[in-house]
Write a protein that holds these residues in place. Sequence first.
Motif, mmCIF file in Angstrom:
data_model
loop_
_atom_site.group_PDB
_atom_site.id
_atom_site.type_symbol
_atom_site.label_atom_id
_atom_site.label_comp_id
_atom_site.label_asym_id
_atom_site.label_seq_id
_atom_site.Cartn_x
_atom_site.Cartn_y
_atom_site.Cartn_z
ATOM 1 N N GLY A 1 0.790 -1.225 0.000
ATOM 2 C CA GLY A 1 0.000 0.000 0.000
ATOM 3 C C GLY A 1 0.824 1.276 0.000
ATOM 4 N N ALA A 2 2.157 1.181 -0.097
ATOM 5 C CA ALA A 2 2.997 2.380 -0.111
ATOM 6 C C ALA A 2 2.675 3.214 -1.344
ATOM 7 N N THR A 3 2.654 4.523 -1.154
ATOM 8 C CA THR A 3 2.289 5.460 -2.216
ATOM 9 C C THR A 3 3.325 6.581 -2.302
ATOM 10 N N ALA A 4 3.070 7.536 -3.190
ATOM 11 C CA ALA A 4 3.927 8.719 -3.276
ATOM 12 C C ALA A 4 3.927 9.470 -1.947
ATOM 13 N N ALA A 5 2.792 9.491 -1.257
ATOM 14 C CA ALA A 5 2.719 10.155 0.051
ATOM 15 C C ALA A 5 3.596 9.432 1.072
ATOM 16 N N THR A 6 3.636 8.114 1.001
ATOM 17 C CA THR A 6 4.501 7.340 1.899
ATOM 18 C C THR A 6 5.960 7.707 1.657
ATOM 19 N N SER A 7 6.337 7.809 0.390
ATOM 20 C CA SER A 7 7.710 8.200 0.044
ATOM 21 C C SER A 7 8.016 9.613 0.527
ATOM 22 N N GLN A 8 7.060 10.521 0.370
ATOM 23 C CA GLN A 8 7.261 11.904 0.827
ATOM 24 C C GLN A 8 7.427 11.950 2.341
ATOM 25 N N ASP A 9 6.648 11.169 3.066
ATOM 26 C CA ASP A 9 6.805 11.091 4.531
ATOM 27 C C ASP A 9 8.197 10.580 4.894
ATOM 28 N N ALA A 10 8.677 9.579 4.158
ATOM 29 C CA ALA A 10 10.024 9.047 4.405
ATOM 30 C C ALA A 10 11.071 10.133 4.160
ATOM 31 N N ALA A 11 10.892 10.917 3.102
ATOM 32 C CA ALA A 11 11.834 11.999 2.802
ATOM 33 C C ALA A 11 11.883 13.006 3.941
ATOM 34 N N HIS A 12 10.718 13.388 4.474
ATOM 35 C CA HIS A 12 10.681 14.356 5.578
ATOM 36 C C HIS A 12 11.391 13.811 6.815
ATOM 37 N N GLU A 13 11.195 12.527 7.090
ATOM 38 C CA GLU A 13 11.845 11.921 8.254
ATOM 39 C C GLU A 13 13.362 11.890 8.069
ATOM 40 N N ALA B 1 21.545 15.570 12.858
ATOM 41 C CA ALA B 1 22.905 15.038 12.914
ATOM 42 C C ALA B 1 23.945 16.068 12.468
ATOM 43 N N GLY B 2 23.495 17.273 12.105
ATOM 44 C CA GLY B 2 24.428 18.345 11.770
ATOM 45 C C GLY B 2 24.729 18.513 10.291
ATOM 46 N N PHE B 3 23.979 17.859 9.418
ATOM 47 C CA PHE B 3 24.202 18.005 7.981
ATOM 48 C C PHE B 3 23.537 19.280 7.470
ATOM 49 N N THR B 4 24.066 19.803 6.371
ATOM 50 C CA THR B 4 23.555 21.029 5.760
ATOM 51 C C THR B 4 23.303 20.783 4.269
ATOM 52 N N ARG B 5 22.850 21.808 3.572
ATOM 53 C CA ARG B 5 22.646 21.788 2.114
ATOM 54 C C ARG B 5 21.811 20.589 1.672
ATOM 55 N N LEU B 6 20.687 20.368 2.326
ATOM 56 C CA LEU B 6 19.823 19.247 1.977
ATOM 57 C C LEU B 6 19.155 19.470 0.618
ATOM 58 N N ASP B 7 19.062 18.405 -0.136
ATOM 59 C CA ASP B 7 18.459 18.440 -1.467
ATOM 60 C C ASP B 7 17.787 17.080 -1.679
ATOM 61 N N THR B 8 16.470 17.070 -1.826
ATOM 62 C CA THR B 8 15.734 15.816 -1.971
ATOM 63 C C THR B 8 15.359 15.591 -3.424
ATOM 64 N N ARG B 9 15.678 14.406 -3.910
ATOM 65 C CA ARG B 9 15.384 14.021 -5.292
ATOM 66 C C ARG B 9 14.404 12.851 -5.294
ATOM 67 N N VAL B 10 13.698 12.689 -6.407
ATOM 68 C CA VAL B 10 12.690 11.632 -6.518
ATOM 69 C C VAL B 10 12.897 10.868 -7.823
ATOM 70 N N LEU B 11 12.898 9.542 -7.719
ATOM 71 C CA LEU B 11 12.914 8.663 -8.883
ATOM 72 C C LEU B 11 11.508 8.099 -9.018
ATOM 73 N N PRO B 12 10.818 8.365 -10.138
ATOM 74 C CA PRO B 12 9.402 8.006 -10.254
ATOM 75 C C PRO B 12 9.152 6.515 -10.535
ATOM 76 N N LEU B 13 9.371 5.704 -9.512
ATOM 77 C CA LEU B 13 8.983 4.295 -9.569
ATOM 78 C C LEU B 13 7.714 4.153 -8.744
ATOM 79 N N ARG B 14 7.205 2.939 -8.608
ATOM 80 C CA ARG B 14 6.009 2.702 -7.789
ATOM 81 C C ARG B 14 6.360 1.844 -6.606
ATOM 82 N N PRO B 15 6.328 2.369 -5.396
ATOM 83 C CA PRO B 15 6.220 3.789 -5.059
ATOM 84 C C PRO B 15 7.518 4.522 -5.394
ATOM 85 N N PRO B 16 7.466 5.850 -5.395
ATOM 86 C CA PRO B 16 8.664 6.618 -5.736
ATOM 87 C C PRO B 16 9.816 6.347 -4.772
ATOM 88 N N VAL B 17 11.022 6.445 -5.320
ATOM 89 C CA VAL B 17 12.248 6.376 -4.519
ATOM 90 C C VAL B 17 12.616 7.811 -4.195
#
Length: 191
Positions: free
Chosen positions: A139-151, A159-175
């Motif tokens: 049942g994982a969806t694009a929303a599930t992937s987006q929630d994972a990205a936010h986490e 953890a002290g990292f900077t310059r965050l950049d989130t990318r998406v690979l359009p598979l089902r569900p998205p990576v």
Amino acid sequence: MTGWVFAHRPSNRRRNRWVVSLLDVRPTDRVLEVGFGPGIAVAALVRAGAGRVYGVDHSAVMLRQASKRNAAAIREGRVVLADAPVDRLPPALDGPFDVVLAVNSLAFWPAPAERLAELRRRLVPGGRIAIARQPRRPGATAATSQDAAHEIEKLLRSAGFTRLDTRVLPLRPPVICVLAAAPGPAGGHMR
């Protein structure tokens, strides 16, 4: 059997190669993969021209598969793989590293915020990290992937990292792949 599936499922191969393509590795880069599985990303890093690739995985079965897949690079001294969990990295993997990546393994780490902070300390100033995830539960969806990205973004920031950049690979569900950098001068650009 699981390792065979990981190595041969087209989405796994595509996901790992995509993450490596985002890293723009160079011949001088020392790269650490946490949770290398059957060694698909390790092989892609070697093909992409990374100087030296290190990897840890807590599974002896995955170590055997990844070692077989990357046997030539291991013989050449370009790849070093170890059977170890992320919370007990061998002394040989103290770094410093230019790049760290983890594909679909973060969810299995004990105390992931602490592990990410430890990995940040093993990176050169400005070193890059890539944490990728494709939710695999039913049942994982694009929303599930987006929630994972936010986490993942939240964990990396804590953890002290900077310059965050989130990318998406359009598979089902998205990576999703969250790229970030250790504080300090840029250790390379992120594409």
